[in-house]
Design a protein around this motif. Structure first.
Motif, PDB file in Angstrom:
ATOM      1  N   ILE A   1      22.208   6.683   3.626  1.00 50.29           N
ATOM      2  CA  ILE A   1      23.012   6.604   4.842  1.00 50.29           C
ATOM      3  C   ILE A   1      24.481   6.758   4.443  1.00 50.29           C
ATOM      4  N   LEU A   2      25.107   7.805   4.920  1.00 53.75           N
ATOM      5  CA  LEU A   2      26.513   8.058   4.590  1.00 53.75           C
ATOM      6  C   LEU A   2      27.400   7.045   5.305  1.00 53.75           C
ATOM      7  N   LYS A   3      28.463   6.615   4.639  1.00 51.80           N
ATOM      8  CA  LYS A   3      29.405   5.701   5.287  1.00 51.80           C
ATOM      9  C   LYS A   3      30.397   6.442   6.170  1.00 51.80           C
ATOM     10  N   THR A   4      30.575   7.711   5.900  1.00 48.78           N
ATOM     11  CA  THR A   4      31.480   8.499   6.730  1.00 48.78           C
ATOM     12  C   THR A   4      30.849   8.811   8.086  1.00 48.78           C
ATOM     13  N   ASN A   5      31.686   9.025   9.084  1.00 45.56           N
ATOM     14  CA  ASN A   5      31.242   9.495  10.400  1.00 45.56           C
ATOM     15  C   ASN A   5      31.817  10.879  10.700  1.00 45.56           C
ATOM     16  N   ASN A   6      32.264  11.548   9.644  1.00 46.38           N
ATOM     17  CA  ASN A   6      32.895  12.856   9.769  1.00 46.38           C
ATOM     18  C   ASN A   6      31.850  13.953   9.564  1.00 46.38           C
ATOM     19  N   PHE A   7      31.676  14.805  10.572  1.00 47.32           N
ATOM     20  CA  PHE A   7      30.633  15.823  10.504  1.00 47.32           C
ATOM     21  C   PHE A   7      30.928  16.896   9.456  1.00 47.32           C
ATOM     22  N   THR A   8      32.201  17.207   9.242  1.00 43.31           N
ATOM     23  CA  THR A   8      32.557  18.188   8.209  1.00 43.31           C
ATOM     24  C   THR A   8      32.155  17.676   6.833  1.00 43.31           C
ATOM     25  N   LYS A   9      32.428  16.401   6.588  1.00 43.77           N
ATOM     26  CA  LYS A   9      32.056  15.793   5.305  1.00 43.77           C
ATOM     27  C   LYS A   9      30.534  15.699   5.179  1.00 43.77           C
ATOM     28  N   ARG A  10      29.874  15.403   6.303  1.00 38.50           N
ATOM     29  CA  ARG A  10      28.409  15.370   6.286  1.00 38.50           C
ATOM     30  C   ARG A  10      27.836  16.736   5.923  1.00 38.50           C
ATOM     31  N   ASN A  11      28.407  17.785   6.505  1.00 36.49           N
ATOM     32  CA  ASN A  11      27.930  19.139   6.226  1.00 36.49           C
ATOM     33  C   ASN A  11      28.165  19.519   4.768  1.00 36.49           C
ATOM     34  N   ASN A  12      29.261  19.031   4.211  1.00 37.77           N
ATOM     35  CA  ASN A  12      29.547  19.264   2.795  1.00 37.77           C
ATOM     36  C   ASN A  12      28.500  18.561   1.921  1.00 37.77           C
ATOM     37  N   PHE A  13      28.105  17.367   2.342  1.00 38.00           N
ATOM     38  CA  PHE A  13      27.055  16.619   1.640  1.00 38.00           C
ATOM     39  C   PHE A  13      25.764  17.438   1.621  1.00 38.00           C
ATOM     40  N   GLU A  14      25.392  17.996   2.758  1.00 35.78           N
ATOM     41  CA  GLU A  14      24.156  18.782   2.846  1.00 35.78           C
ATOM     42  C   GLU A  14      24.243  20.042   1.988  1.00 35.78           C
ATOM     43  N   LYS A  15      25.401  20.699   2.014  1.00 37.00           N
ATOM     44  CA  LYS A  15      25.578  21.912   1.216  1.00 37.00           C
ATOM     45  C   LYS A  15      25.429  21.615  -0.276  1.00 37.00           C
ATOM     46  N   THR A  16      25.926  20.447  -0.692  1.00 34.13           N
ATOM     47  CA  THR A  16      25.821  20.061  -2.106  1.00 34.13           C
ATOM     48  C   THR A  16      24.369  19.831  -2.500  1.00 34.13           C
ATOM     49  N   LEU A  17      23.606  19.181  -1.633  1.00 38.88           N
ATOM     50  CA  LEU A  17      22.180  18.968  -1.912  1.00 38.88           C
ATOM     51  C   LEU A  17      21.428  20.290  -1.985  1.00 38.88           C
ATOM     52  N   ILE A  18      21.733  21.183  -1.055  1.00 39.62           N
ATOM     53  CA  ILE A  18      21.080  22.490  -1.046  1.00 39.62           C
ATOM     54  C   ILE A  18      21.431  23.276  -2.322  1.00 39.62           C
ATOM     55  N   LYS A  19      22.704  23.219  -2.703  1.00 36.39           N
ATOM     56  CA  LYS A  19      23.174  23.912  -3.911  1.00 36.39           C
ATOM     57  C   LYS A  19      22.436  23.415  -5.151  1.00 36.39           C
ATOM     58  N   ASN A  20      22.129  22.115  -5.177  1.00 37.00           N
ATOM     59  CA  ASN A  20      21.460  21.523  -6.340  1.00 37.00           C
ATOM     60  C   ASN A  20      19.940  21.426  -6.177  1.00 37.00           C
ATOM     61  N   ASN A  21      19.430  22.113  -5.151  1.00 37.18           N
ATOM     62  CA  ASN A  21      17.976  22.166  -4.920  1.00 37.18           C
ATOM     63  C   ASN A  21      17.341  20.784  -4.746  1.00 37.18           C
ATOM     64  N   ILE A  22      18.088  19.901  -4.074  1.00 40.95           N
ATOM     65  CA  ILE A  22      17.558  18.585  -3.724  1.00 40.95           C
ATOM     66  C   ILE A  22      17.079  18.654  -2.277  1.00 40.95           C
ATOM     67  N   GLU A  23      15.778  18.645  -2.088  1.00 43.10           N
ATOM     68  CA  GLU A  23      15.219  18.744  -0.745  1.00 43.10           C
ATOM     69  C   GLU A  23      15.458  17.444   0.011  1.00 43.10           C
ATOM     70  N   PHE A  24      15.791  17.542   1.286  1.00 43.18           N
ATOM     71  CA  PHE A  24      16.099  16.352   2.068  1.00 43.18           C
ATOM     72  C   PHE A  24      15.633  16.523   3.500  1.00 43.18           C
ATOM     73  N   ARG A  25      15.611  15.400   4.224  1.00 46.41           N
ATOM     74  CA  ARG A  25      15.370  15.391   5.661  1.00 46.41           C
ATOM     75  C   ARG A  25      16.452  14.560   6.328  1.00 46.41           C
ATOM     76  N   ARG A  26      17.160  15.163   7.277  1.00 47.36           N
ATOM     77  CA  ARG A  26      18.164  14.390   8.022  1.00 47.36           C
ATOM     78  C   ARG A  26      17.479  13.576   9.124  1.00 47.36           C
ATOM     79  N   GLY A  27      18.047  12.414   9.399  1.00 45.45           N
ATOM     80  CA  GLY A  27      17.517  11.574  10.463  1.00 45.45           C
ATOM     81  C   GLY A  27      16.515  10.546   9.979  1.00 45.45           C
TER      82      GLY A  27
END
Length: 396
Positions: A309-335
């Protein structure tokens, strides 16, 4: 150098499972549909869990549906038509309620255990409340003494969804032993698997016999209660004794192959649960608590997947978090479990109107800024270190 990746699921189907399946397939005159192996799994599961009876079905969703159908059949007060549910759960819990003609009443969840806010549950109990359908999400315990006392005093049924929390416990008793009915899933990625499959468990003999009838087309002979069967044969003399269908339902049976896998998987369930829990404790300990929520209640937990659970409520930062996981091939599910806030799903639009999402702030946080990534017994601490390092280096 091998490219780093972390899939959501690891192969939970072992070579020893294949061996057990082959033993069945090599037998002469084999019965592959529901038979003796299914009964064996049901007995062994009941013993492991600590209940009297269990019914093996083809999925956790089927277990959900049959459990609520049982309530419908046994409900003597038709004015009691509301079932309280968490906003963070799997879709089949809610659909089972709607499809059986009940009204789902939603409550928010707690961040520390991803389960329903029991204070809100108590406030929403009224004369129409038939049951509380609790979801023990992602291996966390969702029960406390207060809610159990209130439900007992008010004579409200507790149904437990333990599909993601095999082996988790409260007060030294396994989850799934507190409710009048409990549901488990043996889906491919869960604590143990039958590839697809589920279980309904109870200490109530009448519920058990009805669950077997409802599992198999509503046929009387499936109850295995000779006295009851004889009574129904006498009542419906114009029908063939082997084809008396009491209730409108479908075929939710599982197979001998699924049961054989389940029996084998059950042998290593406790050991694998300890590995999952150890992995989660390590993951939480070293995750940066300035960036990620880590105040989870681990008491009695049996982790299914790593919640983030991210402490930020910033959607741009959240999207950056997702891009980093995708870049490192870490599969995830939001929600997190079930994709977040069920109240935002289109299937509920005609049933629930005028929703004030501000009343559900925790599930809203999880919906937009909560995730899970894979945890499994084969996961090594060295790899968890790599995952945590990648997460901690993300800039918010």
């Amino acid at each position: 150098m091998k490219k780093f990746s972390h899939p959501l699921m690891d192969n939970n189907f072992t070579s020893s499972d294949i061996f057990e399946v082959n033993k069945i397939l090599k037998k002469k005159n084999i019965v592959l549909t529901q038979s003796k192996k299914v009964e064996e799994l049901e007995k062994k599961w009941s013993k492991w869990l600590g209940v009297k009876y269990s019914t093996f079905v083809n999925s956790g969703s089927s277990a959900n549906f049959i459990s609520i159908l049982l309530l419908k059949i046994l409900n003597k007060k038709k004015t009691k038509n509301e079932i309280i549910v968490p906003t963070l759960t799997w879709v089949s819990d809610i659909n089972s309620i709607i499809m059986n003609g009940f009204k789902p009443v939603f409550v928010d969840v707690n961040l520390e255990n991803l389960s329903m806010n029991t204070d809100q549950v108590i406030k929403k109990i009224n004369k129409k409340t038939l049951a509380v359908f609790i979801t023990h999400a992602q291996g966390f315990n969702g029960l406390n003494s207060n809610i159990l006392q209130v439900l007992k005093k008010k004579k409200i049924h507790l149904i437990e969804d333990v599909c993601e929390s095999h082996g988790a416990y409260f007060n030294k008793k396994k989850l799934g032993t507190y409710g009048v009915i409990s549901n488990f899933s043996f889906y491919y990625a869960h604590h143990m698997t039958t590839i697809e499959g589920g279980m309904i468990s109870t200490n109530d003999k009448k519920i058990y016999e009805l669950s077997k009838i409802l599992r198999s087309h509503g046929m009387v002979r499936e109850s295995k209660n000779k006295n009851f069967e004889k009574k129904m044969i006498n009542k419906y003399k114009e029908l063939s004794p082997k084809f008396i269908f009491l209730y409108p339902t479908l075929n939710f049976r599982n197979t001998e192959i699924g049961a054989a896998i389940g029996i084998n998987q059950l042998k290593s369930l406790d050991t694998n649960n300890l590995k999952r829990t150890k992995n989660f404790e390590y993951f939480i300990k070293y995750l940066d608590n300035t960036k990620y929520w880590n105040n989870f209640d681990l008491r009695g937990s049996s982790n299914y997947a790593f919640p983030i659970i991210l402490k930020t409520n910033n959607f741009t930062k959240r999207n950056n978090f997702e891009k980093t996981l995708i870049k490192n091939n870490i599969e995830f599910r939001r929600g997190n479990a079930g994709g977040g806030n069920q109240l935002r799903q289109p299937y509920l639009k005609e049933f629930i109107k005028n929703i004030n999402f501000k009343q559900f702030k925790n599930v809203e946080k999880i919906h937009f800024f909560g995730y899970y990534i894979g945890n499994y017994p084969s996961l090594k601490i060295s790899k968890i270190k790599q995952i945590v390092q990648i997460l901690n280096q993300i800039s918010f």
